[in-house]
Scaffold this active site. Structure first.
Site, PDB file in Angstrom:
ATOM      1  N   GLY A  14       0.667  -0.898  -0.296  1.00 17.90           N
ATOM      2  CA  GLY A  14       0.057   0.092  -0.602  1.00 17.90           C
ATOM      3  C   GLY A  14       0.952   1.502   0.495  1.00 17.90           C
ATOM      4  O   GLY A  14       1.873   1.183  -0.214  1.00 17.90           O
ATOM      5  N   CYS A  15       0.327   2.595   0.887  1.00 18.33           N
ATOM      6  CA  CYS A  15       1.289   3.720   0.854  1.00 18.33           C
ATOM      7  C   CYS A  15       2.524   3.403   1.551  1.00 18.33           C
ATOM      8  O   CYS A  15       2.154   2.570   2.108  1.00 18.33           O
ATOM      9  CB  CYS A  15       0.516   4.315   1.854  1.00 18.33           C
ATOM     10  SG  CYS A  15       1.015   6.225   2.182  1.00 18.33           S
ATOM     11  N   PHE A  16       3.084   4.031   0.798  1.00 19.00           N
ATOM     12  CA  PHE A  16       4.776   4.026   1.332  1.00 19.00           C
ATOM     13  C   PHE A  16       5.235   4.342   2.942  1.00 19.00           C
ATOM     14  O   PHE A  16       5.527   4.150   3.401  1.00 19.00           O
ATOM     15  CB  PHE A  16       5.577   3.853   0.779  1.00 19.00           C
ATOM     16  CG  PHE A  16       5.984   5.782  -0.444  1.00 19.00           C
ATOM     17  CD1 PHE A  16       5.754   6.358   0.101  1.00 19.00           C
ATOM     18  CD2 PHE A  16       6.610   4.666  -2.292  1.00 19.00           C
ATOM     19  CE1 PHE A  16       5.765   7.315  -0.353  1.00 19.00           C
ATOM     20  CE2 PHE A  16       6.769   6.691  -2.333  1.00 19.00           C
ATOM     21  CZ  PHE A  16       5.639   7.047  -2.416  1.00 19.00           C
ATOM     22  N   TRP A  17       3.914   5.235   2.776  1.00 17.44           N
ATOM     23  CA  TRP A  17       4.217   6.461   4.137  1.00 17.44           C
ATOM     24  C   TRP A  17       3.946   5.013   5.158  1.00 17.44           C
ATOM     25  O   TRP A  17       4.331   5.814   6.550  1.00 17.44           O
ATOM     26  CB  TRP A  17       3.341   7.515   4.224  1.00 17.44           C
ATOM     27  CG  TRP A  17       3.341   8.460   3.019  1.00 17.44           C
ATOM     28  CD1 TRP A  17       4.584   8.430   2.268  1.00 17.44           C
ATOM     29  CD2 TRP A  17       2.893   9.179   2.544  1.00 17.44           C
ATOM     30  NE1 TRP A  17       4.234   9.954   1.988  1.00 17.44           N
ATOM     31  CE2 TRP A  17       3.010  10.201   1.859  1.00 17.44           C
ATOM     32  CE3 TRP A  17       1.540   9.949   3.061  1.00 17.44           C
ATOM     33  CZ2 TRP A  17       2.713  11.280   1.165  1.00 17.44           C
ATOM     34  CZ3 TRP A  17       0.707  10.632   2.620  1.00 17.44           C
ATOM     35  CH2 TRP A  17       1.069  12.013   1.450  1.00 17.44           C
ATOM     36  N   CYS A  18       2.693   4.366   5.068  1.00 18.39           N
ATOM     37  CA  CYS A  18       2.332   3.188   6.426  1.00 18.39           C
ATOM     38  C   CYS A  18       3.258   2.642   6.664  1.00 18.39           C
ATOM     39  O   CYS A  18       4.445   2.495   7.670  1.00 18.39           O
ATOM     40  CB  CYS A  18       1.162   2.940   5.605  1.00 18.39           C
ATOM     41  SG  CYS A  18       0.077   3.763   5.326  1.00 18.39           S
TER      42      CYS A  18
END
Length: 187
Positions: A14-18
């Site tokens: 998913g989102c790389f920030w997560c």
């Protein structure tokens, strides 16, 4: 001066920030860098990747000390931190750039990844759709994507999407057993 052994793992969930926020808490992890991999367009930008046409996934490069944490243990955390049964999405983030993907560098890593998929399938009602593919090129994401959760902890996406993932991983059995949470990264 003694130099510690370092290894790297490349994962997208998913989102790389997560993913970055989750793995930055893990002792033995030295650095987490957000980027793009698994596609064909050279030097992709965030805007291009978001179109879903470059073939890239948002991924993290995890630099770690294999004497402190193993590749298999990193994959256990990976499979706990996202839903590996949803194709091309994580929650409200939709598109092939958000697919679940493990990019391996050696056949040993590929074997471990496939074993972990089989192990973790027992915890899911739907089939795990995580891709296991060789790493070709990792493209580092733009600077404003690095350390996003740490730099923007009160952003609504951080509060409503990332923080629950961080809390979930804090209670991960492996980390509790080893008392392995990096307190400096916890807001």
């Amino acid at each position: 001066m003694e130099t510690k052994e370092r290894a790297q793992a490349y994962l997208g969930g998913g989102c790389f920030w997560c993913m970055e926020a989750v793995f930055e808490m893990v002792p033995g992890v030295i650095d987490v860098t957000n980027g793009y991999a698994g596609g064909t367009t050279p030097q992709p930008t965030y805007q291009a990747v978001c179109t879903g046409k470059t073939g890239h996934a948002e991924v993290v490069r995890i630099t770690y000390d294999p004497e402190q944490i193993s590749y298999a243990e990193l994959l256990d955390i990976f499979f706990t931190s996202h839903d590996p049964t949803t194709e091309n999405r994580q929650g409200a983030d939709v598109g092939p750039q958000y697919r679940s993907i493990i990019l391996y560098q050696t056949e040993e890593e590929a074997t471990i990844a496939r074993q972990k998929i089989q192990e973790h399938q027992a915890y899911w009602h739907r089939p795990i759709v995580t891709e296991v593919v060789p790493l070709t090129t990792f493209w580092e994401a733009e600077e404003y994507h690095q350390d996003y959760y740490r730099n923007h902890p009160y952003n609504s996406y951080c509060q409503f999407v990332i923080s629950p993932k961080v809390e979930k991983i804090k209670s991960h059995a492996l980390l509790r057993q080893k008392d392995m949470i990096h307190q400096k990264h916890i807001q």
